[in-house]
Enzyme design. Structure first.
Site, PDB file in Angstrom:
ATOM      1  N   LYS A   1       0.998  -0.978   0.196  1.00  0.00           N
ATOM      2  CA  LYS A   1       0.088   0.296   0.071  1.00  0.00           C
ATOM      3  C   LYS A   1       1.341   1.204  -0.402  1.00  0.00           C
ATOM      4  O   LYS A   1       1.821   1.160   0.439  1.00  0.00           O
ATOM      5  CB  LYS A   1      -0.944   0.052   1.151  1.00  0.00           C
ATOM      6  CG  LYS A   1      -1.598   1.147   0.772  1.00  0.00           C
ATOM      7  CD  LYS A   1      -3.340   1.427   2.395  1.00  0.00           C
ATOM      8  CE  LYS A   1      -3.672   1.852   2.051  1.00  0.00           C
ATOM      9  NZ  LYS A   1      -5.717   1.686   3.174  1.00  0.00           N
TER      10      LYS A   1
ATOM     11  N   SER B   1      -9.772   1.512   1.628  1.00  0.00           N
ATOM     12  CA  SER B   1      -9.030   2.545   0.400  1.00  0.00           C
ATOM     13  C   SER B   1      -7.831   1.554   0.346  1.00  0.00           C
ATOM     14  O   SER B   1      -6.795   2.240  -0.723  1.00  0.00           O
ATOM     15  CB  SER B   1      -8.386   3.743   1.909  1.00  0.00           C
ATOM     16  OG  SER B   1      -7.415   2.921   2.390  1.00  0.00           O
TER      17      SER B   1
ATOM     18  N   SER C   1     -10.262  -0.906   5.609  1.00  0.00           N
ATOM     19  CA  SER C   1      -9.436  -0.613   5.146  1.00  0.00           C
ATOM     20  C   SER C   1      -9.108  -1.629   3.759  1.00  0.00           C
ATOM     21  O   SER C   1      -8.394  -1.956   2.801  1.00  0.00           O
ATOM     22  CB  SER C   1      -8.645   0.267   4.455  1.00  0.00           C
ATOM     23  OG  SER C   1      -9.506   1.513   4.233  1.00  0.00           O
TER      24      SER C   1
END
Lengths: 497, 499
Positions: free
Chosen positions: B89, B166, B191
């Site tokens: 990420k 996310s 997320s």
């Protein structure tokens, strides 16, 4: 009358102080003398070698944590807790059961993160006091731990001229150095008291061994207001040193009084102190109290202040100056003033305590407090670089006590001793510096001096007393101070009759 | 996807010389390059770093094989992620690789240090192939709040739909790649699991403090957790095991021993007690989603687990507001450093410091980032702080108590991961911010309470995957791995037997 505005972050424990003509509260920031910073492993100070070679390079003691790099996380330096606890105990504070940190948010170029990690909700210490030499107690609202921001270096000179400078440099070496903030109640009523408070605080810091006066900084923000204005206060920021605080406050009281007298309406403001010009200047007005939007810093876990830790810290606490002063006056009958001077410097007090076990404490007090301090001041020495040790001092005082040497010789010996230590006893024997006890020998030298200075003798006989002092001085010189002035005086007077 | 080898299988092939690590890495890099223009899973594909890592591993493997160096081979065998391509990420710092947390304000920022999860993964032989797309700083549930100048990733099953967010890029690529791959993902309010559910992969968000956050660009420090996303529970278990454990650089990591998570895959679940949160299957949840998750639960029952329906009060009724007050309060302070002085895009120096940083932030932060900064700043302002921020902290404590009580009776709590399948972009565009926030309704609870949770695919509805969410007590990741493995037996990742 204008509204009375309470001091920032202080609890007004004594409303009656708002009848005083001047109201002062202090917020003092002390850099703690730990080896590494508050939340990372960076050194707080350059190495001795770097300092000596002038290699204290800006931004050299930094890492991702004290530069606030994205992703870095603070880790608490436990040593800071120990130091801060000592300070809290010395200031008679109640201790919080746990240590928690908050974020104080404000945008400023010296804050890499644009928030400062500090304590808000529960300061480590609260509700303490410090007793001034006058006996007055100044309340301590809180003692808390926080990180120092970076330092701004204004190439154009001092802050007062900064607004005209085109650039400013930032040195992050200071970023993350541990600070203790001490906030007093607004119970200080004049600049002298503020100075006395700071002086007393510095003595405590020395005793605790948590502050390095040579290389670290103590700074005060002073909140000050006067009755005439309805206590509209100004905050004078970043005054360094206890002498400066008195000067700055003295100026500020005068400024406020003059302003009110000339019909000006004061407003809340924040002011800087220019030590060169000796005046305060407005940095900004404060329409309202700043809102720092405090939240917990959850990167740092709460640390329990356990009973075990407190017991350990209490055990490590040295006897502080106040206790020593009481001991010296009560046990040895030393005057309060002498006791205060002795206790003011931890090393001096320790020396005194060792010496007074072997020689008369009153004699020891007199010689350490007056002569040693005088000689050291003359040589610009501080007690940190004191070379003399108690065995030499005991020998010297023993020689005086037993009248083996005159005080004059003792003073000369002391002057040499603080430069390079030696055994006074052996030296006196070797150099034949023992006091002259043979009056005939003194008389002989007196006669020589009289013969060598006929005009001075005539002056004396005409009634000029000063001429006698000159003649005595000549004798002292010839005897290398081995004669006592009192005896010389008597002999001279007898010979010149 | 079905063709992809498991981590353990790929590792064996690399170690025997059957497959070459450099060639394997090259293939997945090429695939990523090929897919990215249409799917936008990566903000950066770190080909150079990956190639260097792969070549080094190849040398080590070849030398050991040539010399028949048993000791060396044993050392390589012990590397849990040997040769495994890992995507990361964007908010997780990789030394020397542009890391922006998906924000234009950090464009060009090259971290000078690795996050702990990166150094641990690399130490275990993992190969870092790139930084994946996310909502800017993690601010979103659909990965549509990407930073200015970034592209929105597309669902691997339907390009008109969201990947979820996310951690959308990592989940989408994990589903779409033909090759063995796991992703380091991160959750503040859901997320990890929510995009895993929308993309039909397994996402595990560990207990708060189980995995170091050192090197994670903070969204909300008391909520952020780095976790693992993979094609299977087995792969996720290996990645989690590689990164978990105490880290002296992160004071909030727990000094609790790390279990051998892989050993729990395939373990029988007989006697496992499930609390089914009944409210999560009622109004507001699409009936076919509820149905799929129920089927999953029944399959667990058929393997020897038992279930009861339970009430969950505060996390459902108060979870979302509590989460947003705490998360935005913390976020608004975390983002303060991006002001164009030390961090954040430099703009021409004009005006005072206040004017300068205002300009930098106005130009370079996206709309949702600004909204959350304002929300969070408001929630901690004097006068509102007690009613908002401090009140939320109190509710948080109450929620933890409520969960803790349930865990005295149940091993896990289960709900759908999200009340719907991945929505279409044009549907998302019609949502108000508040409706947008409600997508997290089932996931904010465990996130606020710091509880480990896993999303496992339980089949598809009209081609779109549905995920089941299981929540366990603190540090009981092993229970979730056991459960994940059991669910996959009947509802195997993306290929549910129920279909």
């Amino acid at each position: 009358m204008a509204k009375i505005v309470p001091m920032a972050k202080t609890v007004n424990t004594a409303t009656e102080i708002f009848t005083s003509d001047v109201v002062i509260g202090l917020e003092i920031h002390v850099q703690l003398d730990t080896e590494s910073k508050l939340f990372c492993g960076c050194a707080t100070q350059p190495t001795k070698k770097q300092r000596e070679q002038g290699q204290d390079v800006p931004n050299s003691r930094t890492c991702e944590v004290c530069l606030g790099m994205p992703g870095s996380k603070p880790v608490f330096n436990e040593k800071v807790l120990q130091y801060a606890l000592k300070l809290c105990l010395a200031l008679n504070c109640a201790i919080a059961p746990e240590l928690i940190f908050s974020r104080k948010s404000y945008f400023y170029p010296d804050l890499a993160k644009n928030y400062q990690i500090t304590q808000y909700e529960k300061p480590l210490g609260s509700n303490g006091f410090l007793t001034l030499p006058t006996g007055k107690k100044v309340g301590i609202t809180r003692v808390h731990i926080e990180e120092d921001p970076a330092s701004l270096v204004h190439p154009g000179g001092n802050l007062a001229n900064a607004s005209s400078a085109s650039s400013v440099l930032i040195d992050y070496n200071r970023s993350g150095i541990p600070l203790c903030e001490i906030v007093t109640t607004p119970t200080i009523t004049n600049p002298e008291e503020a100075r006395a408070f700071m002086n007393k605080l510095i003595i405590i810091l020395h005793y605790l061994g948590i502050f390095d006066e040579k290389n670290s900084v103590i700074k005060a923000d002073a909140n000050i207001s006067i009755k005439k204005s309805g206590y509209i206060r100004s905050e004078v920021k970043n005054v360094t040193g206890f002498k400066e605080i008195e000067r700055a406050l003295f100026y500020e009281v005068g400024r406020q009084q003059k302003a009110v007298d000339s019909g000006e309406r004061l407003v809340l403001d924040t002011r800087g102190w220019d030590p060169n010009k000796g005046l305060t200047f407005r940095m900004r007005t404060k329409e309202t109290e700043a809102d720092y939007g405090y939240i917990l810093d959850t990167d740092l876990v709460a640390i329990d202040v356990t009973q075990d830790l407190l017991t350990q810290i209490k055990h490590e606490m040295p006897e502080l100056a106040d206790a020593k002063i009481a001991k010296y006056t009560d046990q040895h009958g030393i005057s309060k003033l002498d006791a205060e001077v002795l206790a003011q410097e931890k090393k001096l007090a320790e020396l005194f305590e060792k010496v007074s076990k072997k020689v008369d404490p009153l004699l020891a007090a007199k010689w350490l407090r007056r002569e040693l301090v005088r000689v050291m001041n003359y040589n610009k020495q501080t007690f940190d670089d004191l070379l003399i040790d108690e065995t030499h001092m005991i020998e010297l005082l023993d020689l005086i006590e037993k009248k083996v040497i005159t005080e004059h010789v003792a003073q000369r010996l002391l002057e040499q001793l603080i430069v390079k230590p030696f055994s006074p006893k052996a030296y006196v024997q070797k150099q034949g510096l023992g006091a002259l006890s043979d009056n005939k020998q003194i008389e002989k030298i007196c006669k020589e001096v009289i013969a060598e200075n006929p005009s001075v003798v005539q002056d004396y006989k005409k009634g000029n007393e000063k001429s006698l002092h000159f003649l005595i001085g000549q004798v002292m010189r010839k005897t290398q101070g081995k004669a006592t002035p009192k005896e010389v005086n008597e002999i001279m007077k007898k010979l010149l009759k | 996807m079905a063709d992809a080898l498991s981590i353990i299988a790929l590792k064996q092939k690399l170690l025997t010389g059957e497959l070459d690590v450099v060639e394997h890495t090259e293939m997945i890099l090429q695939e990523a390059e090929k897919l990215n223009p249409s799917y936008h899973y990566f903000n950066v594909i770190s080909s150079n770093l990956a190639r260097v890592q792969a070549q080094e591993l190849r040398r080590e493997i070849q030398t050991a094989l040539k010399l028949k160096d048993k000791k060396k081979l044993q050392v390589l065998q012990q590397k849990k992620l040997l040769g495994i391509p890992i995507s990361v990420k964007d908010a997780i710092c990789v030394k020397g690789v542009e890391s922006t947390a998906g924000s234009r304000i950090l464009k060009g920022y090259l971290p000078p240090f690795n996050a702990t999860v990166i150094s641990r993964s690399v130490n275990e032989g993992g190969i870092i192939i790139g930084k994946t797309s996310q909502d800017e700083f993690g601010f979103g549930g659909f990965n549509v709040n990407v930073g200015l100048g970034y592209q929105v990733p597309k669902n691997p099953f339907d390009k008109n739909r969201t990947t979820g967010g996310s951690s959308g890029g990592g989940s989408g690529f994990t589903q779409l790649t033909k090759y063995t791959h796991v992703s380091l993902t991160e959750s503040t309010g859901g997320s990890i699991v929510e995009p895993a559910a929308f993309c039909g992969v397994v996402g595990l968000c560990p207990t708060y403090g189980r995995v170091s956050r050192y090197g994670l660009m903070d969204f909300a420090n008391s909520l952020d957790k780095i976790g693992a996303t993979g094609k299977t529970t087995a792969d996720v278990a290996v990645l989690l095991q590689s990164i978990a454990g105490f880290d002296q650089k992160n004071a909030t990591t727990a000094d609790v021993p790390v279990e051998d998570y892989s050993s729990f895959v395939g373990k029988p679940i007989k006697g496992l007690k499930i609390g089914v949160v009944s409210v999560a299957f009622g109004d507001g949840t699409d009936s076919f989603v509820a149905e799929r998750v129920w089927k999953g639960i029944k399959s667990l029952e058929s393997q020897g687990a038992s279930y009861e329906e339970v009430n969950l009060d505060l996390p459902i009724t108060m979870g979302v507001p509590t989460y947003y007050l705490i998360a935005t309060s913390e976020a608004s302070t975390n983002l303060a450093k991006y002001c164009g002085l030390r961090y954040g895009k430099h703009e021409p120096l004009e005006g005072s410091f206040n004017e300068y940083f205002t300009q930098v932030r106005s130009k370079n932060l996206g709309e949702e980032a600004k909204r959350r900064i304002m929300l969070g700043t408001f929630a901690r302002m004097a006068g509102y702080r007690d009613a908002c921020y401090l009140q939320a902290l109190k509710v948080r404590t109450k929620m933890i108590e409520e969960y803790k009580k349930l865990f005295t009776k149940y091993d896990v709590l289960m709900t759908p991961t999200a009340p719907i399948v991945a929505p279409k972009f044009d549907e998302i565009a019609k949502l108000t911010p508040l409706q947008h926030y409600m997508i997290d309704i089932f996931t904010v609870g465990p996130n606020i309470a710091g509880l480990p949770h896993i999303s496992v695919p339980v089949g598809k509805q009209n081609g779109m995957p549905v995920g089941a969410l299981a929540i366990a007590d603190h540090f009981k990741e092993s229970t979730l791995i056991k459960l994940g493995g059991a669910l996959e037996k009947t509802c195997g990742a993306g290929q549910c037997a129920c279909d």
